[in-house]
Structure formats: structure tokens, C-alpha cells
Design an enzyme around this catalytic site. Structure first.
Site, short mmCIF file in Angstrom:
data_model
loop_
_atom_site.label_atom_id
_atom_site.label_comp_id
_atom_site.label_asym_id
_atom_site.label_seq_id
_atom_site.Cartn_x
_atom_site.Cartn_y
_atom_site.Cartn_z
N GLY A 165 41.88 -25.88 -94.28
CA GLY A 165 43.74 -25.34 -94.45
C GLY A 165 42.94 -23.58 -94.57
O GLY A 165 42.13 -23.45 -94.37
N SER A 166 43.63 -22.80 -95.29
CA SER A 166 44.02 -21.51 -95.61
C SER A 166 42.52 -21.55 -96.32
O SER A 166 42.99 -22.06 -96.87
CB SER A 166 45.59 -20.86 -96.00
OG SER A 166 46.15 -21.33 -96.87
N THR A 167 41.85 -19.65 -96.29
CA THR A 167 41.49 -19.31 -97.87
C THR A 167 42.37 -19.12 -98.60
O THR A 167 41.87 -19.65 -100.19
CB THR A 167 40.75 -18.70 -96.76
OG1 THR A 167 40.23 -18.23 -96.11
CG2 THR A 167 39.86 -17.23 -97.82
N LEU A 168 43.46 -18.94 -98.66
CA LEU A 168 43.95 -18.70 -100.25
C LEU A 168 44.24 -20.49 -100.73
O LEU A 168 44.36 -20.23 -102.12
CB LEU A 168 45.64 -18.25 -99.77
CG LEU A 168 47.38 -17.88 -100.50
CD1 LEU A 168 46.20 -16.71 -101.29
CD2 LEU A 168 47.93 -17.64 -100.22
N VAL A 169 44.95 -21.37 -100.16
CA VAL A 169 44.62 -22.41 -100.47
C VAL A 169 43.12 -23.30 -101.46
O VAL A 169 43.71 -23.96 -101.72
CB VAL A 169 45.74 -23.45 -99.30
CG1 VAL A 169 46.03 -25.14 -100.44
CG2 VAL A 169 47.53 -22.83 -99.74
N GLY A 170 42.52 -22.31 -100.43
CA GLY A 170 41.10 -23.64 -100.52
C GLY A 170 40.93 -22.46 -101.73
O GLY A 170 40.21 -23.67 -102.59
N LYS A 207 46.60 -36.19 -97.77
CA LYS A 207 48.24 -35.60 -98.14
C LYS A 207 47.62 -34.63 -96.33
O LYS A 207 46.79 -34.13 -96.49
CB LYS A 207 47.93 -34.58 -99.01
CG LYS A 207 49.60 -34.02 -99.14
CD LYS A 207 50.16 -32.79 -99.91
CE LYS A 207 49.66 -31.88 -98.92
NZ LYS A 207 50.64 -31.44 -97.91
N GLU A 242 37.55 -26.20 -95.31
CA GLU A 242 37.39 -25.62 -94.49
C GLU A 242 37.79 -24.95 -94.49
O GLU A 242 39.48 -25.63 -93.89
CB GLU A 242 37.00 -26.99 -93.32
CG GLU A 242 36.56 -26.45 -91.88
CD GLU A 242 37.47 -26.06 -90.96
OE1 GLU A 242 37.80 -24.68 -90.68
OE2 GLU A 242 37.98 -27.37 -90.17
N GLU A 295 43.85 -13.59 -90.02
CA GLU A 295 43.65 -14.04 -89.24
C GLU A 295 44.98 -14.71 -88.72
O GLU A 295 46.30 -14.91 -89.59
CB GLU A 295 43.54 -15.40 -89.73
CG GLU A 295 44.03 -16.88 -89.12
CD GLU A 295 43.31 -18.26 -89.80
OE1 GLU A 295 43.44 -18.45 -91.12
OE2 GLU A 295 41.96 -18.91 -88.88
N CYS A 334 40.78 -22.14 -86.49
CA CYS A 334 40.64 -22.06 -87.27
C CYS A 334 39.32 -21.39 -86.74
O CYS A 334 38.81 -20.08 -87.76
CB CYS A 334 39.61 -23.19 -87.94
SG CYS A 334 39.02 -24.18 -87.42
P1 NDP Z 1 47.79 -23.85 -95.80
O1 NDP Z 1 46.79 -23.89 -96.22
O2 NDP Z 1 48.90 -23.91 -96.78
O3 NDP Z 1 48.00 -25.98 -95.51
C1 NDP Z 1 46.77 -26.57 -95.67
C2 NDP Z 1 47.64 -27.60 -96.13
O4 NDP Z 1 47.05 -27.68 -97.72
C3 NDP Z 1 49.11 -28.54 -95.99
O5 NDP Z 1 48.51 -29.55 -95.96
C4 NDP Z 1 49.14 -27.93 -97.31
O6 NDP Z 1 50.97 -28.49 -97.71
C5 NDP Z 1 48.17 -28.04 -98.17
N1 NDP Z 1 48.50 -27.21 -99.55
C6 NDP Z 1 49.58 -25.95 -99.63
N2 NDP Z 1 49.64 -25.22 -100.65
C7 NDP Z 1 48.54 -26.36 -101.87
C8 NDP Z 1 48.28 -26.41 -103.11
N3 NDP Z 1 48.25 -25.44 -104.01
N4 NDP Z 1 47.12 -27.57 -103.09
C9 NDP Z 1 46.91 -28.35 -102.15
N5 NDP Z 1 47.29 -28.33 -100.99
C10 NDP Z 1 48.09 -27.09 -100.25
O7 NDP Z 1 48.00 -23.68 -94.61
P2 NDP Z 1 50.17 -23.11 -94.32
O8 NDP Z 1 50.53 -23.98 -93.60
O9 NDP Z 1 50.54 -22.72 -94.91
O10 NDP Z 1 49.16 -22.73 -93.04
C11 NDP Z 1 49.31 -21.17 -93.07
C12 NDP Z 1 47.96 -19.76 -92.53
O11 NDP Z 1 46.87 -20.71 -93.26
C13 NDP Z 1 47.95 -20.15 -91.28
O12 NDP Z 1 48.75 -18.86 -90.30
C14 NDP Z 1 46.39 -19.96 -90.78
O13 NDP Z 1 45.48 -18.62 -90.71
C15 NDP Z 1 45.98 -21.00 -92.08
N6 NDP Z 1 45.35 -22.12 -91.55
C16 NDP Z 1 44.16 -22.44 -91.10
C17 NDP Z 1 44.00 -24.02 -90.57
C18 NDP Z 1 42.10 -23.95 -90.35
O14 NDP Z 1 41.99 -25.24 -89.71
N7 NDP Z 1 41.39 -23.43 -90.72
C19 NDP Z 1 44.92 -24.42 -90.67
C20 NDP Z 1 46.12 -24.13 -91.62
C21 NDP Z 1 46.54 -23.09 -91.58
P3 NDP Z 1 51.98 -28.08 -97.10
O15 NDP Z 1 52.20 -28.34 -95.62
O16 NDP Z 1 53.27 -28.73 -98.11
O17 NDP Z 1 52.51 -26.50 -97.49
#
Ligand code: NDP
Length: 501
Positions: free
Chosen positions: A247-252, A194, A270, A401, A304
Site C-alpha cells: 500500500g502507501s508509504t504513509l501507511v507502511g 485483511k 511493498e 505518487e 505501484c
Molecule cells: P493505503 O495504503 O491507505 O491502504 C492499503 C491497505 O492498508 C488497505 O487495506 C487499508 O485499509 C490498510 N490500512 C490503512 N490504514 C492502516 C493502518 N493504520 N494500519 C494498517 N492498515 C491500514 O492506500 P489508500 O487506499 O489510502 O491509497 C492512497 C495512496 O496509496 C494511493 O493514491 C497510492 O499512492 C498508494 N497506494 C499504493 C499501492 C501500492 O501498490 N504500492 C496500493 C494502494 C495505494 P483501508 O482500505 O480500510 O484504508
């Protein structure tokens, strides 16, 4: 009929066109999502709709997993030789080379990064990563293991895991696509991926190149859609044996919970960072200023590993700050398709608001804005390069972050002081040290609790060098031989050569 994008680029830095389908890519074909609904894709430089892509659902993830499983059981996995996988990856790298400018232009349109960076970093590194893993595909070996009993033979096989799920973000859409798929394919896995709902276009363009390169249908499947539907379906799917997320630590954390609650699939993450960049008093200050500017503002701070906490030794603090500010003032913010532009827009209204919110919180908490802090123009999500000083360790701008062109410059006294401050974070992704004294630099590098340390440079990446985090910055490593281990299961085979019971 799946949605489709045809686009003419008539820009100062690139003239050309692109045309490709934007449906879900399942079993080698573009198809509509099960509900027929679509998601608008916005150009962050203009806030205008570029096109729309299909909105995937749980049912679409099920269809993609079924296709991936079929491909795994018949034409991929243990049924495709390492050499065959290597050849296909190499062909894909060649196809990417043939379309390098087009891929760069799509990335600029969709993400807002400048054309120069998209082509010199995102696309160039992506091609090299595919080539690197093409090289590995036919060189994967196990071990033969000694035992005290000479009538026993044991060896290991590194077998592919099966169907793997991959979820990637919007800051490096093509690069993250490739970091994920290349080691998974080299080791014989099939994929359901995805992309971010904000930036799915290069992933979809790659699907046509994957088809043209000759990958069998079902080996790579891409389901565009939202995290709370498609992302959840992937991370909790019972037939997906491993999930990799950036992606974010929250979603991780949510991914790990979903994996634990479903089938205990393997998880690599990551995640975010708040990386320290340490400037000692014996550093080449001119070089340190240039690297620190690149370390913080590259990709508009949406990295990141952004060096967003810049620690400067007290005796050179004032002169560093003065030169760093001058350098940051020279960053040209504007249309990412214009010549000479260094910084384009942030990715979305959400991220723009989030970053501006952090700037407000810094001001309210009592830190001082030394440079920037405002919006640029009134169309597109542009933010001025921003430097804070006089910040305290407990402030949100120091701890969290920000993921935008915003950094804090912090004074330190000596090695002990800076190691303590640099490690005082829940993150541990990257760090940098600037010093002409190599002993001091190495000693500091070893004391930093981060997965990467750059010495007298910043943001160096190479396909053969692992990247990933300590602490809450993640689990596992991308790139290098290390990434291969996350995509194989080790099987131990014991042979009895004559022992009888
Ligand atoms: P997210 O971590 O929310 O998004 C990253 C990916 O995860 C997207 O494809 C997203 O889909 C998907 N996702 C979101 N929720 C879920 C879930 N419950 N289960 C599975 N997959 C999910 O990043 P955001 O775009 O919300 O950015 C927010 C913050 O995250 C940024 O400000 C930054 O601090 C951090 N971030 C860090 C990154 C890195 O490289 N380490 C990259 C991006 C963000 P969808 O697009 O539909 O939300």
C-alpha cells in the site's frame, strides 16, 4: 447469517453468475463480525452498491488469530509435510483455473479494471504464482555447515514463522492476495489477512475455493474491515509474528511503528513508486512509445510501478511526444465490461478526487497539460489519460505518487543527466530503459536505484522473479525464491559428536 452476494453477469464480454458468502472467513467458516455491522461495496463504474461485507473489529482479529494459532499447532506448520502443502496449493490453482472467468468478472465488478486485463494478467498470473509456490513447498532445505572441528556438526532448518498477518490494497486485489498467501502457505505459516475495504470480493470468493481445495480450517483467515481498526489490530497483535503489507508509504510507516511498539514482529513492505522510464535517442521509438503507454496507463495508472516520469533524450523528445500523445489518444475509456475498452474507472471517489487534485496542482504550479486533464462522463470515476510537459523537478506531479492515468514527459541531455534526475526521488521501486545499445542499457540499469529495471519493455512479471523496492518503496521482496525467506525462521542446530569438557 453472514452477508451473501449472488450476481448475474450479462455483459458483452462475459455471461455467467457468481454466488458466495461475504462474511468474515474465520476457522474455515463465514461468520458475522462481532458487532454485526457491514461495509457497502461500490461498483466504481456506476457508483452503485454491489453488496455489503462484514465489518471486522479487533475482537474478530483476535478470533482469527486464535483459529490460525490452533491450525498452526495441530494441522499445519511443522505438522503438515511439504508434499501435503504442495498438493493443496496445486488443488487451489486448479480450482482457480476452473473459475478463472468468474474470478475475472468479480474483479472487474469490484475494481473497475477491464475484463481483458483482469483475465490475461491478474487471474492468469495469480494462478501461476500459486503453482510456482506449490512447486517450492516440498523443496525447502537448510544447509549443513562445515566447522574446523570434525567432532562438531551444524545444520540449519528453515522453519515457518507461525501466524502471519497480511494487509493488501485495492489496485490488484486477487493478485496481491495470492502474492501474499502463496509463499506463506508453501512455507507452513497460517494467515490472518485483511483485504482493502474497497475490493474484498475476490479474496472472499477465494476463501470458498480454499475450503473446497481441502485446506484445514484456520490455515487461512480473512477479516474484512477498515485499516484503522482491523489493519491496526493485525499490525499490533502480540501473537502475530510477521506482517506483510502492500500500500502507501504513509501507511507502511504506521505498520512498522505498530510492529515496533507491539512485539517487534518482522515487517515486509511493498510501497509506492514514482518510476522513471528512460528513452534514449537510439531507442526503437515505435516500440518505446507502445511500452511507455502501457507502462503509464496500465490499470488506469493505479500501479505501484507505473512509469509516471518519462525521460526522453533531447534529440528525440519532440517526435516521441508526438507519437506518445497519438497513442494515448487511442486509449478507449469506458465500461470495463465493454468490448474494446482499455481503461475503466479509478477505484473510488477518494482516489478520483486525489488524482484530479494532482492534475490541478500541476496546472497551478505552471506545468502544461499536453493531453487530457478532465473527467470522462458524469457517472463512474473515469479520468482522461493525461500527459504533462514543462514540469519542474520540485513540482508535486514530478515528486509524488499520483496513482492515476497521469504522467510527465521530461527532457534530458545525456546519461549522467538522466541518472541524476531518475534517482532524484525518495522512491526506488522500478524503472525502464529503452536503447538499442545493450551496453548503454545495462550500464544505465545498474546505476538506477530501483528494485526492478526493465530493458526495452515494461511491466513484465513472472512468479520466479522477485519484485520489491529500494529506499522508501519498501522492505523485502515478493515472488521468487526471495519471498520464501521472509516466511521462515532459520534455526541453527549444533551437534557435539564427541567433544568432552
Ligand atoms: P493505503 O495504503 O491507505 O491502504 C492499503 C491497505 O492498508 C488497505 O487495506 C487499508 O485499509 C490498510 N490500512 C490503512 N490504514 C492502516 C493502518 N493504520 N494500519 C494498517 N492498515 C491500514 O492506500 P489508500 O487506499 O489510502 O491509497 C492512497 C495512496 O496509496 C494511493 O493514491 C497510492 O499512492 C498508494 N497506494 C499504493 C499501492 C501500492 O501498490 N504500492 C496500493 C494502494 C495505494 P483501508 O482500505 O480500510 O484504508
Amino acid at each position: 447469517m453472514p452477508t451473501h452476494l449472488s450476481y448475474e453477469f450479462n455483459t458483452p464480454v462475459y455471461k455467467g453468475s457468481t454466488s458466495f458468502e461475504t462474511g468474515l472467513f474465520i476457522d474455515g467458516k463465514f461468520v458475522d463480525g462481532s458487532t454485526g455491522s457491514t461495509i457497502d461495496i461500490i461498483n466504481p463504474a456506476t457508483e452503485q452498491i454491489i453488496t455489503s461485507v462484514s465489518e471486522g473489529t479487533t475482537a474478530d482479529v483476535d478470533a482469527a488469530v486464535a483459529a490460525a494459532q490452533r491450525a498452526y499447532d495441530t494441522v499445519w506448520g511443522l505438522n503438515a509435510s511439504g508434499l501435503a502443502r504442495s498438493n493443496l496449493l496445486w488443488k487451489l490453482a486448479q480450482a482457480m483455473e476452473a473459475h478463472a472467468d468468474e474470478l475475472s468478472a468479480i474483479e472487474v465488478l469490484d475494481n473497475g479494471k477491464t475484463f481483458g486485463w483482469a483475465s490475461s494478467t491478474d487471474v492468469a498470473l495469480s494462478i501461476n504464482v500459486v503453482k510456482y509456490y506449490a512447486g517450492w513447498a516440498d523443496k525447502l532445505t537448510g544447509q549443513t555447515l562445515e566447522q574446523t572441528d570434525s567432532k562438531l556438526l551444524a545444520y540449519t532448518r528453515h522453519e515457518p514463522i507461525g501466524v502471519v498477518g497480511q494487509i493488501i490494497p485495492w489496485n490488484f486485489p486477487l493478485l496481491m492476495f495470492v502474492w501474499k498467501i502463496a509463499p506463506a502457505l508453501a512455507t507452513g505459516n497460517t494467515i490472518v489477512l485483511k483485504p482493502s475495504e474497497f475490493t474484498p470480493l475476490t479474496a472472499l470468493r477465494m476463501c470458498t475455493l480454499i475450503n473446497e481445495s481441502g485446506f484445514p480450517p484456520g490455515v487461512v483467515n480473512v477479516v474484512t474491515g477498515y485499516g484503522h481498526t482491523v489493519g491496526v489490530a493485525i499490525s499490533s497483535h502480540m501473537a502475530i509474528q510477521k506482517v506483510a503489507f502492500t500500500g502507501s508509504t504513509l501507511v507502511g510507516r504506521k505498520i512498522m511503528e505498530a510492529a515496533a511498539r507491539s512485539n517487534l514482529k518482522a515487517v515486509t513492505l511493498e510501497l509506492g513508486g514514482k518510476s522513471p522510464n528512460i528513452i534514449f535517442d537510439d531507442a526503437d521509438l515505435e516500440q518505446a512509445v507502445k511500452w511507455a503507454t502501457h507502462g503509464l496507463f496500465w490499470n488506469h495508472g493505479q500501479a505501484c510501478c507505473a512509469g509516471s516520469r518519462i525521460f526522453v533524450q533531447a534529440s528525440v523528445y519532440d517526435s516521441f511526444l508526438e507519437r506518445f500523445t497519438e497513442k494515448a489518444k487511442q486509449i478507449k475509456v469506458g465500461d470495463p465490461f465493454d468490448k474494446g475498452v482499455d481503461q475503466g474507472p479509478q477505484i473510488s471517489q477518494n482516489q478520483f478526487d486525489r488524482v484530479m487534485g494532482y492534475i490541478e496542482s500541476g496546472k497551478n504550479d505552471g506545468a502544461k497539460i499536453h493531453l487530457g486533464g478532465g473527467r470522462v462522463g458524469n457517472e463512474g470515476y473515469y479520468i482522461e489519460p493525461t500527459i504533462f510537459v514543462d514540469a519542474k523537478p520540485e513540482m508535486r506531479i514530478v515528486k509524488e505518487e499520483i496513482f492515476g492515468p497521469v504522467g510527465v514527459v521530461i527532457r534530458f541531455e545525456d546519461e549522467e543527466d538522466v541518472i541524476r534526475q531518475a534517482n532524484d526521488t525518495m522512491y526506488g521501486l522500478a524503472a525502464a530503459v529503452f536503447s538499442k545499445d545493450i551496453n548503454r542499457a545495462i550500464e544505465t540499469a545498474h546505476k538506477l536505484k530501483t528494485g526492478t529495471v526493465w530493458v526495452n519493455c515494461y511491466n513484465n512479471f513472472h512468479p520466479g522473479i522477485p519484485f520489491g523496492g529500494f529506499k522508501q518503496s519498501g522492505i523485502g521482496r515478493e515472488m521468487g525464491e526471495y519471498a520464501l525467506h521472509h516466511y521462515t525462521n532459520v534455526k541453527a542446530v549444533h551437534i557435539n559428536l564427541g567433544n568432552v569438557l
